[in-house]
Design a protein around this motif. Sequence first.
Motif, PDB file in Angstrom:
ATOM      1  N   THR A   1       0.813  -1.220   0.000  1.00  0.00           N
ATOM      2  CA  THR A   1       0.000   0.000   0.000  1.00  0.00           C
ATOM      3  C   THR A   1       0.842   1.263   0.000  1.00  0.00           C
ATOM      4  O   THR A   1       0.313   2.347   0.154  1.00  0.00           O
TER       5      THR A   1
ATOM      6  N   ALA B   1       2.687   4.564  -0.921  1.00  0.00           N
ATOM      7  CA  ALA B   1       2.334   5.555  -1.927  1.00  0.00           C
ATOM      8  C   ALA B   1       3.268   5.475  -3.113  1.00  0.00           C
ATOM      9  O   ALA B   1       4.477   5.347  -2.970  1.00  0.00           O
TER      10      ALA B   1
ATOM     11  N   ASP C   1      -8.691  -0.099   1.435  1.00  0.00           N
ATOM     12  CA  ASP C   1      -8.528   1.349   1.606  1.00  0.00           C
ATOM     13  C   ASP C   1      -8.952   2.100   0.350  1.00  0.00           C
ATOM     14  O   ASP C   1      -8.140   2.745  -0.311  1.00  0.00           O
TER      15      ASP C   1
ATOM     16  N   GLU D   1      -8.085   6.056   0.057  1.00  0.00           N
ATOM     17  CA  GLU D   1      -6.710   6.309   0.474  1.00  0.00           C
ATOM     18  C   GLU D   1      -6.291   7.764   0.308  1.00  0.00           C
ATOM     19  O   GLU D   1      -5.577   8.311   1.157  1.00  0.00           O
ATOM     20  N   SER D   2      -6.702   8.401  -0.749  1.00  0.00           N
ATOM     21  CA  SER D   2      -6.313   9.791  -0.960  1.00  0.00           C
ATOM     22  C   SER D   2      -6.804  10.676   0.186  1.00  0.00           C
ATOM     23  O   SER D   2      -6.046  11.473   0.753  1.00  0.00           O
ATOM     24  N   PHE D   3      -8.063  10.538   0.533  1.00  0.00           N
ATOM     25  CA  PHE D   3      -8.619  11.289   1.661  1.00  0.00           C
ATOM     26  C   PHE D   3      -7.931  10.895   2.960  1.00  0.00           C
ATOM     27  O   PHE D   3      -7.573  11.750   3.780  1.00  0.00           O
ATOM     28  N   ASN D   4      -7.753   9.603   3.150  1.00  0.00           N
ATOM     29  CA  ASN D   4      -7.160   9.118   4.397  1.00  0.00           C
ATOM     30  C   ASN D   4      -5.735   9.631   4.594  1.00  0.00           C
ATOM     31  O   ASN D   4      -5.336   9.962   5.715  1.00  0.00           O
ATOM     32  N   ARG D   5      -4.978   9.698   3.513  1.00  0.00           N
ATOM     33  CA  ARG D   5      -3.606  10.216   3.634  1.00  0.00           C
ATOM     34  C   ARG D   5      -3.615  11.707   4.001  1.00  0.00           C
ATOM     35  O   ARG D   5      -2.762  12.171   4.755  1.00  0.00           O
ATOM     36  N   SER D   6      -4.578  12.437   3.475  1.00  0.00           N
ATOM     37  CA  SER D   6      -4.681  13.856   3.837  1.00  0.00           C
ATOM     38  C   SER D   6      -5.001  14.001   5.323  1.00  0.00           C
ATOM     39  O   SER D   6      -4.434  14.866   6.012  1.00  0.00           O
TER      40      SER D   6
ATOM     41  N   ASP E   1       7.013   4.632   4.814  1.00  0.00           N
ATOM     42  CA  ASP E   1       5.665   5.152   4.602  1.00  0.00           C
ATOM     43  C   ASP E   1       4.901   5.039   5.914  1.00  0.00           C
ATOM     44  O   ASP E   1       4.252   4.018   6.178  1.00  0.00           O
TER      45      ASP E   1
ATOM     46  N   TYR F   1       2.155   6.217   6.966  1.00  0.00           N
ATOM     47  CA  TYR F   1       0.719   5.969   6.798  1.00  0.00           C
ATOM     48  C   TYR F   1       0.439   4.479   6.613  1.00  0.00           C
ATOM     49  O   TYR F   1      -0.410   3.896   7.300  1.00  0.00           O
TER      50      TYR F   1
END
Length: 259
Positions: free
Chosen positions: A31, A33, A42, A45-50, A217, A219
């Motif tokens: 997973t 990035a 996930d 993922e884009s939202f979660n990383r933010s 990573d 995250y």
Amino acid sequence: MAIFKPLYSVSILLLLAGCATNSTSNSTENTAAGTGYVDKRDPLESFNRSMWDFNYDVLDHYLLRPATVGYMAVVPKPARKGLINASNNLSEPVNFLHGALQAKPNSTAISAARFLVNSTVGIFGIFDVASHIGLAEQDEDFDQTLAVWGVGDGAYLMLPGLGPDTARGVVGRVGDTWYSPLSLLSMPLTITRFTIKALDSREQMMSLEQMLDESLDPYAFVKESYFQRLLFKIYDGNPPKPAEPEIDEDIFDDLLDDW
């Protein structure tokens, strides 16, 4: 890192490394990035990383970590231990209920005994006498109960200010809030308990900061740790081993024939 809900309590148990429809086992893909792989657990993922960046770089850096350092400097360690013991003791009725809902009579009996012993001999839970006589805490909640009943994880979520969770976990948390005896506490007591647990979790996280910061990573590191911890809780410390890939013996027969 998140504030309040223990992303930290998850991270504390990183060293420790479900259910019939659990999506956790549906993907073992990387997973990290930028690798091009997609983690089916996930989808956001884009939202979660933010949200991870916000929790880690803003909330923890400017609020929770400094508050924890101050808390450790002002409140002696024995007092901090007593406060978290009393806070945890208030969760014993929840552990009792979910032990029963998961058909774990031994766990249910232990939670009842812990609450009785610590609330009396332990002076409202300030002293964890139960653990000293062999009654280990049974960590049960509605999320685990739903998993045992066959409800899948749902999407992985990194909640702003709360840390990692799943769709099922959010439902479980709301459910525990509705019927939990903790809901009977006054608002000041609720906030006090919430704060004590957050500060205690962050204090325990101090020794693991370097490990997290040095990961390639963070995250993905926290996400995998969360799912490992989740399985550990659902299966009471004995999660099933991943199925080993089956080997097609015909391949070897063909190779021998060609040889």
